[in-house]
Design an enzyme around this catalytic site. Structure first.
Site, PDB file in Angstrom:
ATOM      1  N   HIS A 416       1.033  -1.287   0.185  1.00  0.00           N
ATOM      2  CA  HIS A 416      -0.130   0.137   0.023  1.00  0.00           C
ATOM      3  C   HIS A 416       0.799   1.359  -0.088  1.00  0.00           C
ATOM      4  CE1 HIS A 416      -2.721   3.072   2.021  1.00  0.00           C
ATOM      5  NE2 HIS A 416      -3.184   2.775   0.806  1.00  0.00           N
ATOM      6  N   GLU A 418      -0.028   5.078   0.174  1.00  0.00           N
ATOM      7  CA  GLU A 418      -0.545   6.383   0.176  1.00  0.00           C
ATOM      8  C   GLU A 418       0.343   7.467  -0.159  1.00  0.00           C
ATOM      9  OE1 GLU A 418      -3.115   8.963   0.110  1.00  0.00           O
ATOM     10  OE2 GLU A 418      -4.402   7.115   0.354  1.00  0.00           O
ATOM     11  N   GLU A 511     -16.797   1.578   1.664  1.00  0.00           N
ATOM     12  CA  GLU A 511     -16.141   2.192   2.669  1.00  0.00           C
ATOM     13  C   GLU A 511     -16.729   3.122   3.369  1.00  0.00           C
ATOM     14  OE1 GLU A 511     -12.253   3.456   1.358  1.00  0.00           O
ATOM     15  OE2 GLU A 511     -13.123   5.475   0.230  1.00  0.00           O
TER      16      GLU A 511
END
Length: 705
Positions: A416, A418, A511
């Site tokens: 991941h 970000e 989400e």
């Protein structure tokens, strides 16, 4: 004198109307494929226009074509230098997808224009398919035009009626709004933008702007979708709606200076797409946008590009049970300046091992880990560059130990990255980050762009960022890493060209049920007609605990039934599907979890059984490489009966179906986790009838006996 090159039957008509000597002639050229017909006209002022019909029904009335450059107006004063026409009919195989092969059958017209006053050459290229029309502008190599700036695009879509529209605001930085259904004439996004405080960054200067893909339905039952294909080196196209005249005009996302695009001839714009049919199912089945993209650049070796299901340390963070950050704040440090652990960090070695064990036990190929690297204490809303280090883990995340543990279990970890919107910082670290992934065996990365963009003044959907996303895909391709981009520009079929760019978010995903007011029951029946027209979406389905999951909001709930969460694995296509809920919540429903374990993410065939935007969708898909079929049916807030004829099955075989359906008393609001599982023997002559609860759905597994 106009010259017609290679006049083929595909050009249905070429007509010249002579007028008085003081006026240039008007010119019309038409081409058709099936029931779809387009017409190009060059008006008396040398102004290019086009129109589209479905049979005898007008779809796009005569509408303007052209561009506004910084120094020149390319809207009128043109003459035709020539017309090229070609026909194409071939098939190609995607690396992964909804079908094993895709047919590309179209007729192409290239109108070569010149503006005598400036000497500028401009081509307008049309491709006519049986399900729609694509067109784009191309600038040949020419002496009078090299580097230039596009300040506006005057492309218009004049509608034939005040259609029912499914839309979200034309925001420069996000596609994560809930959908509004209204007449075109009633489009005004101001209330929606003002109310959407759950979205991190909102920039909507035009209250009558909508995002594409824009889905519409006419009073006469014509379904119309406007989007774009092959968005490269250009800003995303939104649509400004003139509500009084039903005119949609291309609205390009600007850069920090207010310009739209910086180009150098020879070059071309993305395709503008109009998908049209009198059947809603044809819209979902269309492959026109994919066919307008360039072939794969991945070469012959694509075995490393693997569709997969994955679990992840993610939902527990969304629901407040753990955090992305290691410390409570950036100031939580000891005397040496080291961060002090808060005790709530989710991406710790022991917890990640728990998810690896869960994945290994259930045949789930990957585990996504968010919050593993330093920077999360000081990231949100800061608009700073150097936020994250993409190779430095927190003290409680043992990279090498977890690599070895996952490998021993036959599970792959998913990286991941970000960026907090700091794209400049990410570009400086990309080579290092991808080498890190290669070294520690990460085959895929989920990127994120939550926040305002750096370079400051740029937008998520502007030309600079569109080029950035492509650079990420290219760099990942070099390192044989697949990519799932979040908070990026909405897809335009580029996964054909970059098959390692497997999914994006670019929409309001599951989400929002964790930290916001969620998604209405109709939401998932609109997404395939809008956001998914351009490519797969990482929607993160599979939530089983549908009430009481959010620590800060105990009354919050997901607006679907459990059976509908299963159906989403079929109706919302993605080659990367997250098994999103917590392992313990699946343990409470092991029988329903069987469907998630067995449903594939790569397909040989897809049949759109029934569909109506905003109301219901039923899709059946054949698994890659075998004779197993799977079906998903979903509905909006209204209960209904899904009817699934099984005529797509082999007529010489008998099958067993397992139906995961809403219980008789199920309801998305009052009783969402009530479901029933039944089995029966079927053949190709069988017609399944499955009752869907309000906000509900059904998932079906079909296996030959």
């Amino acid at each position: 004198m106009m010259k017609l090159k290679k006049a083929l039957p595909l050009v249905a008509g070429l007509v010249l109307w002579q007028h008085a000597a003081a006026q240039p002639p008007a010119t019309a050229v038409t081409a058709a494929m099936g029931n779809v017909r387009m017409e190009f006209t060059l008006g008396r002022q040398g102004n290019p226009q086009y129109a589209v019909w479905l049979g005898s029904q007008p779809v796009i009335l005569p509408s303007a074509l052209g561009l506004q450059l910084q120094q020149q107006q390319l809207q009128k004063g043109f003459v035709i230098q020539g017309i090229d026409s070609t026909a194409t009919d071939n098939t190609w195989q995607p690396v992964w997808g909804e079908t094993r092969t895709i047919r590309d059958q179209h007729r192409q017209l290239t109108i070569h224009l010149q503006q005598p006053a400036t000497g500028i050459l401009l081509d307008v290229v049309f491709r006519v398919f049986a399900d729609g029309v694509g067109f784009r502008y191309a600038f040949p190599r020419q002496k009078g035009l090299q580097h230039f700036v596009v300040t506006d695009e005057v492309t218009a879509f004049r509608l034939a009626g005040d259609h029912k529209a499914f839309w979200i605001p034309g925001d420069y930085d996000t596609n994560e709004y809930a959908y509004t259904t209204s007449k075109v004439s009633a489009i005004d996004n101001s209330k929606m933008v003002h109310a959407s405080t759950d979205i991190a960054v909102r920039v909507v200067p035009d209250k009558h702007a909508v995002q594409t893909p824009l889905m519409m339905k006419s009073a006469k039952g014509i379904y119309l979708n406007i989007h774009e294909a092959a968005l490269i080196n250009y800003p995303a196209m939104q649509l400004h709606v003139s509500t009084d005249s039903l005119l949609l005009r291309a609205a390009l996302v600007p850069d920090a200076l207010g310009h739209k695009a910086y180009l150098q001839a020879p070059c071309h714009t993305p395709w503008r797409t109009v998908v049209v049919s009198d059947k809603a199912t044809d819209i979902l089945a269309s492959k026109m946008i994919l066919n307008l993209n360039e072939p794969s650049r991945a070469g012959d070796n694509t075995t490393w590009i693997k569709p997969m299901k994955f679990a992840g340390v993610w939902w527990e963070m969304q629901t407040g049970q753990s955090t992305w950050s290691y410390a409570a704040t950036a100031d939580s440090t000891d005397a040496t300046g080291a961060l002090i652990a808060s005790g709530k960090h989710g991406a710790n070695t022991a917890n990640v091992k728990r998810y690896i064990d869960f994945a290994a036990a259930n045949g789930i190929a990957g585990v996504l880990v968010e919050g593993w690297n330093v920077g999360w204490e000081d990231w949100f809303g800061t608009w700073k560059e150097e936020v994250f280090d993409f190779v430095k883990p927190y003290p409680d995340f043992d990279v090498q130990q977890l690599q070895q543990y996952a490998a021993a279990k036959g599970v792959q970890l998913i990286m991941h990255n970000e960026t907090s919107g700091a794209a400049t910082s990410y570009e400086r670290q990309m080579d290092t980050a991808f080498r890190f992934m290669n070294r520690f065996g990460y085959p895929a990365v989920k990127t994120g762009y939550v926040g305002r963009i750096v370079p400051r003044g740029e937008h998520h959907d502007g030309q600079w960022m569109v080029n950035h996303y492509q650079r990420v895909a290219q760099k990942a391709l070099q390192h044989q890493v697949t990519v799932d981009m979040h908070e990026a520009v909405r897809p335009t079929g580029l996964h054909r060209t970059y098959p390692n760019w497997m999914a994006s978010e670019a929409g309001r995903g599951n989400e929002y049920n964790a930290f916001s007011n969620g998604n209405a029951p109709e939401h998932e029946t609109i997404l395939p007609f809008t956001r998914l027209m351009g490519g797969p979406m990482d929607y993160t389905p599979g939530i089983f605990k549908l009430k009481g999951y959010a620590a800060a909001a105990p009354d919050r709930q997901v607006h679907t039934t459990l059976a509908k969460q299963l159906a989403l694995y079929v109706t919302l296509y993605s080659p990367l599907q997250m098994v999103s809920d917590l392992p313990e919540n699946y343990a409470a429903h092991t029988d329903a979890f069987e469907f998630i374990k067995e449903v594939p993410v790569d397909w040989d065939d897809t049949r759109i059984v029934e569909a109506e935007p905003g109301d219901y969708i039923t899709i059946a898909r054949k698994a890659k490489g075998n004779d197993n079929w799977f079906a998903g049916a979903i509905t909006d807030e209204n209960a209904r009966t899904a009817i699934i004829p099984l005529s797509f099955l082999d007529s010489n075989k008998q099958y067993e179906v397992t139906i995961y359906e809403d219980a008789a008393n199920a309801h998305w609001k009052n009783n969402p986790e009530a479901y029933h599982i039944r089995k029966e023997k079927v053949t190709a002559q069988t017609q399944l009838r499955i009752q869907l609860a309000a906000g509900g759905g059904a998932a079906v597994s079909i296996r030959p006996l």
